[in-house]
Design an enzyme around this catalytic site. Structure first.
Site, PDB file in Angstrom:
ATOM      1  CB  ILE A  82     -13.985 -20.501 -15.846  1.00  0.00           C
ATOM      2  CG1 ILE A  82     -12.762 -20.211 -14.946  1.00  0.00           C
ATOM      3  CG2 ILE A  82     -14.007 -20.394 -16.968  1.00  0.00           C
ATOM      4  CD1 ILE A  82     -12.395 -21.796 -14.712  1.00  0.00           C
ATOM      5  CG  ASP A  83     -17.159 -15.058 -17.075  1.00  0.00           C
ATOM      6  OD1 ASP A  83     -16.490 -13.726 -18.075  1.00  0.00           O
ATOM      7  OD2 ASP A  83     -17.658 -15.037 -15.980  1.00  0.00           O
ATOM      8  CE1 TYR A  84     -19.928 -22.791 -17.132  1.00  0.00           C
ATOM      9  CE2 TYR A  84     -20.373 -23.901 -19.260  1.00  0.00           C
ATOM     10  CZ  TYR A  84     -20.873 -23.632 -18.469  1.00  0.00           C
ATOM     11  OH  TYR A  84     -22.082 -24.133 -17.452  1.00  0.00           O
TER      12      TYR A  84
END
Lengths: 405, 262, 207
Positions: free
Chosen positions: B137-139
């Site tokens: 997950i990239d945020y």
């Protein structure tokens, strides 16, 4: 900064771990060396190892040789004690001191051995020095990598499978312990010798500034080639207990080996680190990064060998550490930097929690042969700028990111 | 006792230099500004020698290339690397999983494909086991205290919050979360402890935190303050006189259970 | 010659290369007949229990293994799912029969401490029986790599030669005569893992 309660190594020393008495793992390794290892058995292992290779090749072994106390002792011991015919291999890093050259002459003539010297391309070396200083805060990559990989190429090319190094790393760090057999192989090379950069990686980082084949002397031979040779690459110090003071006395007596004055090293330690005239600068950079340097190592070893008390050691390091060495000027010429740039780069490599105070720096003393050190081959500023510009560009991005840009 | 993990992150990309095509290792800053730092196999061997706990390989060109490049790399790495390897970058289907797992990868990481086709998480974990499936997950922060998941290498914004997505990912069968803060990536300013802490609290699968380590103390914070099970670092080991063994000692000295090297 | 069983599950490559790295002669056994060439056998495994047993059966390995291990007495090393396969039965995805070589069942990891996550993923240290030849030359509490959601719960302790702590002691390795098995992955556990594989190769059945 927290220090070992027994020796004086600080928490910024590579791989140091303090136990619940505050004693460091290097001290504990030393205990192990003195009390647990069966040195008689290890000596037998050494004899068995030598017997496997003696007399079967043009040379019984290779002894990689700097001319310092450890390699001189190793050579002396193997020739005089075991009657081996070694090929002495030296990588000329470019900064050999006059006394060292004389020591070497005396040693090889007295012992009667063949010596092979390789001097890498200075223009390549300069680029490597600057790049590794930028990337890792350590300008000696060519030396670290070359010293450990070049002799292995000699082993392969000349068919000499047995290689004897000197001091085991457990004397200084915990990358290996005395309990393990420390093979001086590619794994060790990658574990800590090459600063986490191989020749292949350096080629990528230099973005075409040097050709791949220019880096071959600094690359480690493939395992397949070495296995075909049936190679063994070991430390003599894994088989006999290492004692630098005793060993230095012996080679001085038997070979006329002389110690030397070294920048920022106290009297009484003239046997140490005499090979390279940039040693003082190397130590200075270490101090900027980690807040300790050579005197701390020397004192710690002496404490472990019951030759020095801890409070005496603390006094010694306070007096001698952290001074700006005159050899720094030579390094700056060789890698084309100003002192301000040098300091900025060195400071960027600090190891937490140490924070260097440039305001406290005192000038160090020149040593006796300073004026005889060669100063040919300064790096053209334009070349330095190519590498510097890349580094600055990257740092700008870091700084912008840090500022929230 | 289970140890915390130190995981070098290796990102590969086609080189911009020279005339020969060649995959090189790069570091990124906020998912842009690539810096070429080495050869993938060479660096993997170095980390093996330095007893890293695991390796994560991400193919940043994955959109442009097929899995063949990654598969070949994994095969060569499996010859000399004897620690767990997670591989990611453009994974889209079970066939990709199968190829990579049989080439030597232990875990496969999915990112964009999981958002576009969330059922992939269930399908892959059913076929290969949850322990093989890592949800990456990239945020980025929105600036108003909330965060948003991005896909396609940080280029496309979704309407999802990373914590909610992590929870859903676990529900769908992921075995591990790889959480990367794009804002901190490569900045060396420290991990985004708040979000890591929230994710670690909400899921019961292991959480690997990534993005921003610049000092050994950042790793320590990630473990103690944020409760991460593992910390992954892409930039940290590349530009300083630091290596996993040194960092490990510093982490141990802070009282965190981590493997002392072999 | 080490024979690694390829029944379609498990990271055969890594195991193969690990033995290669310690300079052992190793081959892949794709079908039961290949077992004849192997002096020692390795049964790796990653994935679901029922698929493992089904594939072994479909590949015709069950009888051949029985022959090799119990009649010919060849040493065998099971790894991860390979160890679990040796159990009486497993409760993963329903109840399934195992090879029945070890008196124990494979059950779900359910640590009472909620901070302990499942799967048990990462490096954990083991306590081992120093008499067991698998662990010769290893320090007191070596770390190995574990990744599993189910574990082998033995009826009694006699077969267990190593445990790890994850809320409670879990079976980390078993040994019965010429049968060895580990829950952890030696081929993923760097130096200590290699040493264990070396020990397996060198084990002589005198005990």
């Amino acid at each position: 900064m927290k220090r070992c309660t027994r020796c004086v190594l600080p928490q910024t020393h590579e791989t140091i771990v303090f136990d619940n008495e505050g004693v460091c793992n290097i001290c504990r390794q030393h205990e192990y060396k003195q009390t647990v290892i069966d040195w008689q058995a290890r000596k037998k292992d050494l004899e068995n190892l030598i017997d496997l290779y003696r007399g079967r090749y043009d040379y019984d072994c290779i002894v990689p040789f700097s001319g310092g106390k450890d390699s001189t002792w190793t050579l002396y011991h193997l020739v005089r004690e075991y009657g081996l015919k070694p090929l002495v291999v030296r990588l000329d890093h470019g900064f050999l001191r006059p006394n060292l050259i004389e020591n070497t002459l005396r040693t090889v003539r007295e012992l009667g051995v063949d010596m092979h010297v390789f001097t890498p391309n200075w223009k390549v070396v300069q680029k490597l020095m600057l790049q590794s200083f930028l990337e890792k805060g350590d300008f000696c990559w060519h030396c670290h990598a070359g010293i450990f990989s070049y002799p292995m190429w000699v082993a392969v090319n000349y068919n000499i499978p047995l290689v004897f190094w000197g001091e085991p790393s457990a004397e200084y760090t915990a990358y290996y312990s005395y309990g393990q057999a420390e093979e001086v192989d590619e794994k060790r090379f990658n574990r800590y010798i090459n600063l986490g950069i191989t020749a292949e990686d350096m080629f990528v980082r230099l973005e075409g500034d040097v050709a791949e084949r220019d880096l071959k002397p600094f690359s480690y031979p493939p395992l397949k080639l070495l296995r075909k040779l049936n190679y063994r690459s070991v430390c003599l110090g894994s088989f006999i207990p290492w004692d630098v003071k005793r060993q230095s006395e012996i080679i001085s007596r038997e070979l006329g080996w002389k110690g030397d004055e070294v920048e920022n090293v106290p009297k009484g330690y003239e046997y140490e680190k005499i090979e390279c005239y940039l040693q003082g600068t190397r130590d200075y950079i270490k101090f900027i990064k980690r807040g300790y340097s050579r005197p701390c190592h020397l004192a710690s070893i002496d404490i472990r060998n019951h030759r020095l008390k801890r409070d005496e050691a603390m006094g010694m390091i306070e007096t001698h550490e952290g001074k700006r060495p005159p050899s720094l000027g030579i390094l700056l010429e060789y890698i084309g930097l100003t002192e301000q740039e040098f300091m900025e780069i060195a400071l960027s490599h600090q190891v937490s929690p140490y924070q260097h105070d440039t305001g406290k720096t005192m000038p160090g003393k020149k040593v006796h042969d300073f004026d005889s050190w060669p100063r040919y081959g300064a790096m053209p500023r334009k070349q330095a700028e190519i590498q510097l510009e890349r580094w600055n560009r990257r740092n700008e991005v870091f700084l912008r990111a840090a500022a929230g840009g | 006792m289970l140890k915390r993990r130190l995981i070098p992150k290796l990102q590969i990309k086609q080189t911009r230099n020279g005339t020969k095509p060649r995959m090189v290792l790069v570091t990124t800053i906020r998912f842009e500004d690539f810096i070429e730092i080495g050869d993938p196999i060479s660096q993997a061997k170095i980390y093996e020698a330095q007893a890293a706990d695991e390796l994560i390989f991400l193919d940043l060109d994955a959109a442009l290339q097929e899995r063949a490049i990654l598969t070949e790399l994994v095969s060569r790495i499996a010859e000399e690397i004897f620690m767990p390897i997670t591989v990611g970058g453009g994974i889209r289907c079970n066939e990709d999983f199968r190829q990579l797992l049989s080439s030597g990868a232990d875990k496969v990481s999915i990112n964009t494909a999981a958002v576009e086709d969330p059922d992939l998480i269930r399908r892959s974990s059913d076929s290969f086991g949850t322990q093989c499936v890592v949800l990456s997950i990239d945020y980025r922060a929105n600036g108003n205290g909330t965060n948003q998941v991005y896909i396609k290498g940080g280029r496309v914004k979704t309407d999802m919050d990373p914590v909610r997505w992590a929870v859903e990912g676990e529900r769908r069968g992921a075995g591990e979360i790889l959480l990367t803060c794009i804002d901190r990536d490569g900045t060396r300013l420290g991990l985004d402890l708040q979000v890591i802490r929230e994710v670690a609290k909400e899921v019961s699968i292991p959480v690997v935190a990534s993005g921003g380590c610049g000092l050994a103390s950042h790793f320590v914070d990630g473990f103690i303050e944020a409760g991460a099970d593992a910390v992954a670092a892409g930039t940290y080991f590349c530009f300083k006189d630091e290596n996993p063994m040194q960092t490990r000692s510093q982490i141990l000295n802070a009282g965190i259970p981590i493997r002392l090297h072999s | 010659m080490i024979g690694i069983i390829d029944y379609g599950m498990g990271n055969i490559r890594s195991v193969y290369h690990a033995f290669e790295m310690i300079a052992a002669e190793v081959t892949i056994c794709n079908n039961p007949a290949d077992l004849a060439n192997a002096e020692r056998i390795v049964l790796p495994g990653v994935g679901a229990f029922k698929d493992c047993i089904r594939n072994l059966r479909a590949g015709g390995f069950i009888d051949a293994l029985h022959q090799a291990v119990f009649v010919q007495g060849k040493p065998i090393l099971g790894i991860c799912l390979g160890m679990q396969a040796m159990a009486r039965r497993s409760f993963e995805g329903g109840e399934h029969q195992g090879l029945g070589w070890i008196n124990g069942d494979v059950v779900h990891l359910q640590p009472s401490d909620v901070s302990l996550r499942v799967p048990h993923t990462g490096w954990n240290d083991i306590r081992f029986n120093p008499e067991c030849p698998l662990f010769e030359g290893l320090p007191a509490a070596p770390d190995f790599y574990f990744v599993h959601s189910f574990y082998l719960k033995c009826d009694d302790d006699t077969d267990i030669v190593a445990t790890c702590d994850y809320g409670k002691p879990l079976t980390a390795a078993i040994c019965r005569g010429n049968i060895f098995a580990t829950q952890f992955h030696p081929e993923k556990s760097q130096d200590y893992g290699m040493k264990l594989l070396e020990n397996f190769i060198n084990w002589k059945s005198s005990c």
